[in-house]
Each structure stands twice: as structure tokens, then as C-alpha cells.
Design a protein around this motif. Sequence first.
Motif, PDB file in Angstrom:
ATOM      1  N   GLN A  24       0.827  -1.204   0.000  1.00 28.05           N
ATOM      2  CA  GLN A  24       0.000   0.000   0.000  1.00 28.05           C
ATOM      3  C   GLN A  24       0.862   1.255   0.000  1.00 28.05           C
ATOM      4  O   GLN A  24       0.541   2.236  -0.672  1.00 28.05           O
ATOM      5  N   ILE A  25       1.955   1.231   0.748  1.00 30.31           N
ATOM      6  CA  ILE A  25       2.852   2.387   0.786  1.00 30.31           C
ATOM      7  C   ILE A  25       3.478   2.618  -0.582  1.00 30.31           C
ATOM      8  O   ILE A  25       3.565   3.755  -1.057  1.00 30.31           O
ATOM      9  N   LYS A  26       3.896   1.554  -1.250  1.00 25.28           N
ATOM     10  CA  LYS A  26       4.475   1.690  -2.589  1.00 25.28           C
ATOM     11  C   LYS A  26       3.460   2.261  -3.571  1.00 25.28           C
ATOM     12  O   LYS A  26       3.793   3.124  -4.393  1.00 25.28           O
ATOM     13  N   GLU A  27       2.219   1.788  -3.496  1.00 30.17           N
ATOM     14  CA  GLU A  27       1.175   2.305  -4.378  1.00 30.17           C
ATOM     15  C   GLU A  27       0.914   3.786  -4.102  1.00 30.17           C
ATOM     16  O   GLU A  27       0.743   4.583  -5.022  1.00 30.17           O
ATOM     17  N   GLN A  28       0.883   4.152  -2.828  1.00 29.32           N
ATOM     18  CA  GLN A  28       0.650   5.550  -2.456  1.00 29.32           C
ATOM     19  C   GLN A  28       1.785   6.439  -2.947  1.00 29.32           C
ATOM     20  O   GLN A  28       1.548   7.540  -3.454  1.00 29.32           O
ATOM     21  N   ARG A  29       3.032   5.971  -2.809  1.00 23.77           N
ATOM     22  CA  ARG A  29       4.175   6.734  -3.298  1.00 23.77           C
ATOM     23  C   ARG A  29       4.096   6.912  -4.808  1.00 23.77           C
ATOM     24  O   ARG A  29       4.421   7.979  -5.328  1.00 23.77           O
ATOM     25  N   ALA A  30       3.655   5.880  -5.520  1.00 22.09           N
ATOM     26  CA  ALA A  30       3.521   5.972  -6.979  1.00 22.09           C
ATOM     27  C   ALA A  30       2.475   7.012  -7.350  1.00 22.09           C
ATOM     28  O   ALA A  30       2.693   7.821  -8.262  1.00 22.09           O
ATOM     29  N   ARG A  31       1.354   7.021  -6.641  1.00 23.20           N
ATOM     30  CA  ARG A  31       0.311   8.015  -6.913  1.00 23.20           C
ATOM     31  C   ARG A  31       0.825   9.430  -6.655  1.00 23.20           C
ATOM     32  O   ARG A  31       0.592  10.351  -7.445  1.00 23.20           O
ATOM     33  N   ILE A  34       3.154  10.561  -9.434  1.00 21.74           N
ATOM     34  CA  ILE A  34       2.432  10.938 -10.649  1.00 21.74           C
ATOM     35  C   ILE A  34       1.797  12.314 -10.483  1.00 21.74           C
ATOM     36  O   ILE A  34       1.882  13.165 -11.370  1.00 21.74           O
ATOM     37  N   ILE A  35       1.175  12.543  -9.334  1.00 17.70           N
ATOM     38  CA  ILE A  35       0.553  13.854  -9.079  1.00 17.70           C
ATOM     39  C   ILE A  35       1.610  14.946  -9.077  1.00 17.70           C
ATOM     40  O   ILE A  35       1.413  16.018  -9.646  1.00 17.70           O
ATOM     41  N   TRP A  36       2.741  14.686  -8.458  1.00 20.30           N
ATOM     42  CA  TRP A  36       3.837  15.666  -8.400  1.00 20.30           C
ATOM     43  C   TRP A  36       4.347  15.984  -9.800  1.00 20.30           C
ATOM     44  O   TRP A  36       4.549  17.148 -10.148  1.00 20.30           O
ATOM     45  N   PHE A  41       4.699  19.650 -14.388  1.00 26.62           N
ATOM     46  CA  PHE A  41       4.474  19.881 -15.812  1.00 26.62           C
ATOM     47  C   PHE A  41       3.522  21.057 -16.036  1.00 26.62           C
ATOM     48  O   PHE A  41       3.782  21.923 -16.881  1.00 26.62           O
ATOM     49  N   LEU A  42       2.451  21.109 -15.263  1.00 29.31           N
ATOM     50  CA  LEU A  42       1.489  22.208 -15.428  1.00 29.31           C
ATOM     51  C   LEU A  42       2.101  23.550 -15.054  1.00 29.31           C
ATOM     52  O   LEU A  42       1.881  24.554 -15.722  1.00 29.31           O
ATOM     53  N   LEU A  43       2.873  23.562 -13.976  1.00 27.73           N
ATOM     54  CA  LEU A  43       3.501  24.810 -13.564  1.00 27.73           C
ATOM     55  C   LEU A  43       4.551  25.278 -14.571  1.00 27.73           C
ATOM     56  O   LEU A  43       4.660  26.465 -14.862  1.00 27.73           O
ATOM     57  N   SER A  44       5.314  24.346 -15.097  1.00 27.81           N
ATOM     58  CA  SER A  44       6.377  24.725 -16.047  1.00 27.81           C
ATOM     59  C   SER A  44       5.776  25.136 -17.385  1.00 27.81           C
ATOM     60  O   SER A  44       6.316  25.992 -18.072  1.00 27.81           O
ATOM     61  N   SER A  45       4.653  24.533 -17.779  1.00 24.77           N
ATOM     62  CA  SER A  45       4.040  24.891 -19.060  1.00 24.77           C
ATOM     63  C   SER A  45       3.298  26.215 -18.979  1.00 24.77           C
ATOM     64  O   SER A  45       3.120  26.888 -19.985  1.00 24.77           O
ATOM     65  N   SER A  46       2.869  26.624 -17.794  1.00 22.12           N
ATOM     66  CA  SER A  46       2.141  27.887 -17.657  1.00 22.12           C
ATOM     67  C   SER A  46       3.069  29.090 -17.724  1.00 22.12           C
ATOM     68  O   SER A  46       2.628  30.217 -17.952  1.00 22.12           O
ATOM     69  N   HIS A  47       4.384  28.889 -17.551  1.00 24.54           N
ATOM     70  CA  HIS A  47       5.329  29.998 -17.611  1.00 24.54           C
ATOM     71  C   HIS A  47       5.696  30.380 -19.035  1.00 24.54           C
ATOM     72  O   HIS A  47       6.264  31.430 -19.259  1.00 24.54           O
ATOM     73  N   ASP A  48       5.369  29.542 -20.010  1.00 26.87           N
ATOM     74  CA  ASP A  48       5.730  29.842 -21.408  1.00 26.87           C
ATOM     75  C   ASP A  48       4.869  30.903 -22.018  1.00 26.87           C
ATOM     76  O   ASP A  48       3.826  31.222 -21.736  1.00 26.87           O
TER      77      ASP A  48
END
Length: 48
Positions: A24-31, A34-36, A41-48
Motif C-alpha cells: 500500500q505504501i508503494k502504491e501511495q508513493r507511486a500516486r 504521478i501527481i507531483w 508539468f502544469l507549472l512549467s508549461s504555464s510559464h511559457d
Amino acid sequence: MAATVVFSCISSTKVRTWKRCSKQIKEQRARLYIIWKCAVFLLSSSHD
């Protein structure tokens, strides 16, 4: 939520339970990873 999983793992002494908690800990870390990555990606793409 992750803290709850970790706490339940620490409070339990059964090996089988630890394996389940570890999964469960491994699955949570994976989630969280992915969210991070999506947030970065969203933050870096909004600066363009």
C-alpha cells in the motif's frame, strides 16, 4: 492518508500485515509521484 497506513504498519507485528502495508505504501508513493510530476508539468508549461 499515507500517515495512517504507516501508523497501522508500525502498530502491527504480523509479517503478512507488513507485506500488505508495504504494498500500500508503494502504491501511495507511486500516486504521489504521478501527481507531483503532473503539477510540475502544469507549472512549467504555464510559464511559457
